[in-house]
Enzyme design. Structure first.
Site, mmCIF file in Angstrom:
data_model
loop_
_atom_site.group_PDB
_atom_site.id
_atom_site.type_symbol
_atom_site.label_atom_id
_atom_site.label_comp_id
_atom_site.label_asym_id
_atom_site.label_seq_id
_atom_site.Cartn_x
_atom_site.Cartn_y
_atom_site.Cartn_z
ATOM 1 N N SER A 1 65.254 60.409 44.477
ATOM 2 C CA SER A 1 64.664 59.300 44.319
ATOM 3 C C SER A 1 64.085 59.054 42.877
ATOM 4 C CB SER A 1 63.409 58.954 45.059
ATOM 5 O OG SER A 1 62.619 60.180 45.457
ATOM 6 N N GLU B 1 61.281 57.505 39.916
ATOM 7 C CA GLU B 1 60.205 56.673 39.569
ATOM 8 C C GLU B 1 60.100 56.288 38.275
ATOM 9 O OE1 GLU B 1 56.334 58.160 41.612
ATOM 10 O OE2 GLU B 1 55.422 58.118 39.718
ATOM 11 N N ASP C 1 42.555 56.367 41.366
ATOM 12 C CA ASP C 1 41.538 57.066 40.838
ATOM 13 C C ASP C 1 40.364 56.071 40.738
ATOM 14 O OD1 ASP C 1 43.039 58.998 39.883
ATOM 15 O OD2 ASP C 1 43.867 58.011 38.281
ATOM 16 N N PHE D 1 49.093 65.658 30.772
ATOM 17 C CA PHE D 1 48.906 65.288 32.372
ATOM 18 C C PHE D 1 48.471 66.676 33.025
ATOM 19 C CE2 PHE D 1 52.197 61.847 31.879
ATOM 20 C CZ PHE D 1 51.602 60.928 31.383
ATOM 21 N N HIS E 1 62.181 64.231 43.878
ATOM 22 C CA HIS E 1 61.763 62.822 43.494
ATOM 23 C C HIS E 1 61.523 63.251 41.873
ATOM 24 C CE1 HIS E 1 59.657 59.245 43.596
ATOM 25 N NE2 HIS E 1 58.681 59.663 42.976
#
Length: 288
Positions: A8, A10, A102, A212, A262
């Protein structure tokens, strides 16, 4: 690999004409690899709410690929969430990714404290009632440092979501496959390995990914940092390191029994396409 794994993909809602063009080009390049579905992320506090809905609709209608929107509840009341979900269901959406989101810098609004969800578990139950058949949730291979005891405690929290109706747990990205294997072992011990899928972040922009990682408690292997340092500012050398790591990562996972991935594309196609090819997928391709 006996047969290609399932994937999949994103994407995130673009905000500028340049980023829109980049996403459109990436969709044209990547969707022929036949993902099970795509997902479109949801900005902090619902900041991309309209953009998320617009791109979910466009991917489903214009490209003929099922698409699952992210939905966070931290800044919405229950009634607001139900309105959002009913809008998606009306257009045929039956998959969603359910997240807390968040906490805003200025805190949770009073109306949400009074009329919102106390947990993602409650959100998941509502999604299933409203007609969402598949609900994906998040999990973190490095929760609490990633030791077995911490991961078992983490699993209990994830299990509450699965018991509430979630159908798949997708991991935060990781850069050390052993972290994923430890989490998989914990899921397997509870008979839930089939409900886990790794989230893969291609190193299109390694500085961004490392940033990140620092914000999300993801360990960056020292050997990987060293390889990029040796590459310096040479773009060809940097590209070779990034591609080599990303392809080796998914190849190792596939060789160790992972059958579903993913991929956090960051709306960029080249390295994600190379990952698809490494996993044995070709364009055009189909999955079932």
């Amino acid at each position: 690999m006996s047969r290609p794994p399932k994937i999949s993909l994103e994407f995130f809602p673009p905000r500028t004409e340049e980023l829109i063009a980049m996403l459109e080009a990436s969709l044209r390049r990547l969707l022929p690899y036949g993902p099970l579905y795509c997902t479109v992320s949801y900005g902090a506090g619902g900041s991309t709410r309209e953009g998320t809905a617009r791109w979910v609709r466009r991917i489903r209608q214009d490209f003929g690929i099922d698409c699952a929107p992210h939905l966070t509840h931290v800044s919405h009341t229950r009634d607001e969430v139900r309105e959002i979900v009913r809008g998606y269901v009306a257009q045929g959406v039956r998959r969603m990714i359910a997240l807390r989101g968040d906490i805003p810098a200025d805190g949770i609004p009073d109306k949400v404290r009074k009329r919102g969800y106390s947990s993602t578990v409650e959100l998941i139950a509502d999604l299933r009632v409203e007609g969402i058949n598949e609900v994906m949730v998040g999990t973190h291979p490095e929760h609490g440092g990633g030791d077995s005891a911490s991961l078992r405690r983490h699993l209990e929290f994830v299990k509450q979501k699965l018991d509430a109706g979630a159908t798949l747990a997708i991991t935060q990205f990781f850069l050390d496959n052993h972290r994923y294997y430890r989490l998989r072992d914990v899921f397997a011990g509870a008979g839930m390995e089939h409900l886990l899928a790794p989230g893969i972040m291609p190193l299109h922009n390694y500085r961004q990914v490392f940033s990140f990682a620092g914000k999300t408690h993801v360990e960056v292997p020292s050997a990987l940092r060293d390889r990029f340092q040796r590459a310096g500012e040479n773009p060809d050398a940097v590209r070779q390191v990034a591609e080599g790591f990303s392809l080796d990562q998914v190849r190792d996972l596939a060789d160790n029994g992972v059958e579903r991935f993913h991929i956090y594309t960051m709306n960029r196609a080249p390295l994600t396409a190379a990952i698809c090819e490494t996993l044995g997928l070709s364009a055009p391709g189909t999955q079932s």
